[in-house]
Design a protein around this motif. Structure first.
Motif, mmCIF file in Angstrom:
data_model
loop_
_atom_site.group_PDB
_atom_site.id
_atom_site.type_symbol
_atom_site.label_atom_id
_atom_site.label_comp_id
_atom_site.label_asym_id
_atom_site.label_seq_id
_atom_site.Cartn_x
_atom_site.Cartn_y
_atom_site.Cartn_z
ATOM 1 N N MET A 133 1.078 -1.315 0.091
ATOM 2 C CA MET A 133 0.011 -0.075 -0.037
ATOM 3 C C MET A 133 0.586 1.249 0.024
ATOM 4 N N LEU A 134 0.448 2.146 -0.860
ATOM 5 C CA LEU A 134 0.997 3.513 -0.788
ATOM 6 C C LEU A 134 0.231 4.381 0.327
ATOM 7 N N VAL A 135 0.740 5.131 1.227
ATOM 8 C CA VAL A 135 0.106 5.941 2.268
ATOM 9 C C VAL A 135 0.465 7.410 2.127
ATOM 10 N N ILE A 136 -0.375 8.368 2.087
ATOM 11 C CA ILE A 136 0.101 9.609 1.743
ATOM 12 C C ILE A 136 -0.682 10.772 2.798
ATOM 13 N N ASN A 137 0.254 11.574 3.448
ATOM 14 C CA ASN A 137 -0.213 12.363 4.457
ATOM 15 C C ASN A 137 0.328 13.797 4.209
ATOM 16 N N PRO A 138 -0.520 14.643 3.517
ATOM 17 C CA PRO A 138 0.006 15.800 3.240
ATOM 18 C C PRO A 138 0.061 16.900 4.330
ATOM 19 N N GLY A 139 0.959 17.717 4.251
ATOM 20 C CA GLY A 139 1.154 18.981 5.343
ATOM 21 C C GLY A 139 1.268 20.169 4.490
ATOM 22 N N SER A 140 1.334 21.266 5.240
ATOM 23 C CA SER A 140 1.051 22.684 4.494
ATOM 24 C C SER A 140 2.236 22.681 3.492
ATOM 25 N N THR A 141 3.562 22.393 4.099
ATOM 26 C CA THR A 141 4.763 22.521 3.173
ATOM 27 C C THR A 141 5.527 21.237 2.826
ATOM 28 N N SER A 142 4.730 19.940 3.107
ATOM 29 C CA SER A 142 5.278 18.712 3.245
ATOM 30 C C SER A 142 4.610 17.590 2.749
ATOM 31 N N THR A 143 4.819 16.700 2.126
ATOM 32 C CA THR A 143 4.116 15.571 2.130
ATOM 33 C C THR A 143 5.025 14.292 2.791
ATOM 34 N N LYS A 144 4.290 13.540 3.600
ATOM 35 C CA LYS A 144 4.843 12.213 4.191
ATOM 36 C C LYS A 144 4.256 11.147 3.401
ATOM 37 N N ILE A 145 5.160 10.366 2.819
ATOM 38 C CA ILE A 145 4.590 9.151 2.108
ATOM 39 C C ILE A 145 5.372 7.896 2.732
ATOM 40 N N GLY A 146 4.556 6.790 2.552
ATOM 41 C CA GLY A 146 5.006 5.437 3.197
ATOM 42 C C GLY A 146 4.700 4.474 2.148
ATOM 43 N N VAL A 147 5.195 3.376 2.028
ATOM 44 C CA VAL A 147 4.935 2.257 1.356
ATOM 45 C C VAL A 147 5.013 0.945 2.323
ATOM 46 N N PHE A 148 3.838 0.237 2.577
ATOM 47 C CA PHE A 148 3.685 -0.813 3.468
ATOM 48 C C PHE A 148 3.330 -2.060 2.972
ATOM 49 N N ASP A 149 4.143 -3.011 3.459
ATOM 50 C CA ASP A 149 3.949 -4.474 3.047
ATOM 51 C C ASP A 149 3.082 -4.916 4.212
ATOM 52 N N ASN A 150 1.587 -5.421 4.133
ATOM 53 C CA ASN A 150 0.828 -5.420 5.120
ATOM 54 C C ASN A 150 1.085 -4.496 5.995
ATOM 55 N N ASP A 151 1.294 -4.755 7.484
ATOM 56 C CA ASP A 151 1.019 -3.530 8.313
ATOM 57 C C ASP A 151 2.679 -3.568 8.437
ATOM 58 N N SER A 152 3.503 -3.742 7.812
ATOM 59 C CA SER A 152 5.165 -3.331 8.028
ATOM 60 C C SER A 152 5.709 -2.263 7.049
ATOM 61 N N SER A 153 6.195 -1.361 7.474
ATOM 62 C CA SER A 153 6.549 -0.084 6.633
ATOM 63 C C SER A 153 7.961 -0.766 5.993
ATOM 64 N N VAL A 154 7.938 -0.643 4.609
ATOM 65 C CA VAL A 154 9.122 -0.776 3.945
ATOM 66 C C VAL A 154 9.982 0.476 3.231
ATOM 67 N N PHE A 155 9.164 1.606 3.471
ATOM 68 C CA PHE A 155 9.802 2.837 3.153
ATOM 69 C C PHE A 155 9.016 4.028 3.573
ATOM 70 N N GLU A 156 9.543 4.943 4.122
ATOM 71 C CA GLU A 156 9.102 6.410 4.480
ATOM 72 C C GLU A 156 9.873 7.410 4.129
ATOM 73 N N LYS A 157 9.149 8.585 3.761
ATOM 74 C CA LYS A 157 9.879 9.778 3.326
ATOM 75 C C LYS A 157 9.083 11.014 3.508
ATOM 76 N N THR A 158 9.732 11.878 4.094
ATOM 77 C CA THR A 158 8.969 13.108 4.049
ATOM 78 C C THR A 158 9.454 14.057 2.984
ATOM 79 N N LEU A 159 8.621 14.556 2.067
ATOM 80 C CA LEU A 159 9.096 15.173 0.849
ATOM 81 C C LEU A 159 8.750 16.733 1.106
ATOM 82 N N ARG A 160 9.729 17.502 1.436
ATOM 83 C CA ARG A 160 9.554 18.897 1.795
ATOM 84 C C ARG A 160 9.431 19.871 0.479
#
Length: 362
Positions: free
Chosen positions: A1-28
């Motif tokens: 799953m791709l997960v997206i959490n937008p903030g005012s000047t950033s976007t946090k994203i994550g890729v999950f394999d079931n309930d385990s995070s395999v990648f997370e990053k905050t895009l500034r």
């Protein structure tokens, strides 16, 4: 799953394999770049491209995704749960039905990316989750009804996690969940529904690192009509510059604790008062649940402060066991919400405007 959490000047994203995070990053995002867009909605193509470019650069094959889930925005009042993103939701997010906020982009981005892959898109427990009991809406001031705006995503997520720890279903328990971050919300969870909670957006309830909390109404009215302040100044005093910021000039609890260690008596009084007010709100929630409380949960950033949570516990541990779940992992909570649907543990809810219940006092 791709997960997206937008903030005012950033976007946090994550890729999950079931309930385990395999990648997370905050895009500034560059502030000047963001300012070029007239509306929040106008940013979606810019943010979408940034997300896809980042995933490509990280070697993540989006064709393997099963779903995309975004942070819920300021929609109409809705019961908690995981919602499939549809056209009616998109339209409300575009116009900012309940206000303009970067989180409105969460559902839009999820939908746009998922549609191109022919997979489902979801949002989970937005801040406008409204499950208030009718009696909780009556304020005593007929012109204003109580509004449900709180940290629904984290409150619901930790409530479900603690329920598993207790070996029971969330829908079978009565819990008091206290989210303690920049704002504080205390929710009375009765059998899976938050039947009462303070409005954490505009500062009702306990004061917090950034919010003034409930203040004497008459004195506030006198300030508003004194001619000394603009509306925006008063609002800033209540939300953003209230609480610890107003008293001590900082919203950083760690700094406040260091001030106390250095012998600052004012800092100690104010910090103790914040815990005292939170404990009082928990006591109120226990009355709402008629004393039938299975557990009290303290969560959010302030829950990392051992002395602080111990102080609160000393006031309320006679009501029920106090369980500490510090921090808030929004990406994880969003992933868990989508996963419950994908696993068939619950059905995705439909955002259908004609079927949404009115939340006003008749």
């Amino acid at each position: 799953m791709l997960v997206i959490n937008p903030g005012s000047t950033s976007t946090k994203i994550g890729v999950f394999d079931n309930d385990s995070s395999v990648f997370e990053k905050t895009l500034r995002h560059d502030t000047d770049e963001i300012k070029k867009f007239k509306t929040i909605f106008d940013q979606y193509e810019f943010r979408k491209n940034a997300i896809l470019e980042t995933l490509d650069a990280e070697g993540i094959n989006i064709s393997k995704l099963s779903a995309v889930v975004g942070r819920g925005g300021l929609l109409r009042p809705i019961p908690g749960g995981t919602y499939a993103v549809n056209n009616e939701m998109i339209e409300d997010l575009k116009v900012g039905y309940a206000g303009q906020h970067a989180s409105n982009l969460g559902g839009i981005l999820a939908y746009e990316i998922a549609s191109g892959l022919n997979i489902p898109s979801f949002i989970v427990d937005p801040v406008v989750v409204d499950e208030l009991a009718p009696i909780a809406r009556v304020t005593g001031f007929p012109q204003i009804d109580k509004t449900s705006i709180f940290h629904a995503l984290n409150q619901k997520a930790v409530a479900r996690r603690v329920s598993k720890i207790l070996g029971k279903k969330y829908e079978d328990l009565n819990l008091i969940v206290t989210h303690m971050g920049g704002g504080v919300s205390v929710g009375a969870h009765e059998k899976g529904r938050v039947i009462d909670v303070n409005n954490a957006l505009h500062g009702e309830g306990p004061f917090s690192p950034e919010r003034a909390g409930t203040v004497p109404a008459g004195d506030l009215i006198d300030m508003c009509f004194s001619g000394e302040y603009y509306r925006e100044e008063i609002m800033s005093m209540l939300v953003g510059e209230g609480g610890l910021v107003g008293y001590l000039g900082t919203n950083d609890a760690v700094k406040v604790e260091k001030m106390i260690e250095a012998g600052d008596e004012k800092a100690k009084l104010v910090y103790d008062a914040m815990g005292y007010q939170i404990a009082k709100e928990i006591g109120t929630a226990s009355a709402v649940l008629k004393g039938k409380v299975d557990a009290i949960i303290l969560t959010g950033g302030l829950a990392y402060g051992k002395a602080f949570v111990n102080d609160i516990s000393s006031y309320v541990n006679w009501i029920a066991d106090v369980i500490i779940e510090p921090g808030e992992d929004e990406l994880q909570a969003l992933a868990e919400g989508a996963l419950r649907v994908l696993r068939g543990e619950e059905e995705a809810k439909n955002y259908t405007i004609d079927e949404l219940n009115t939340t006003t006092v008749k």
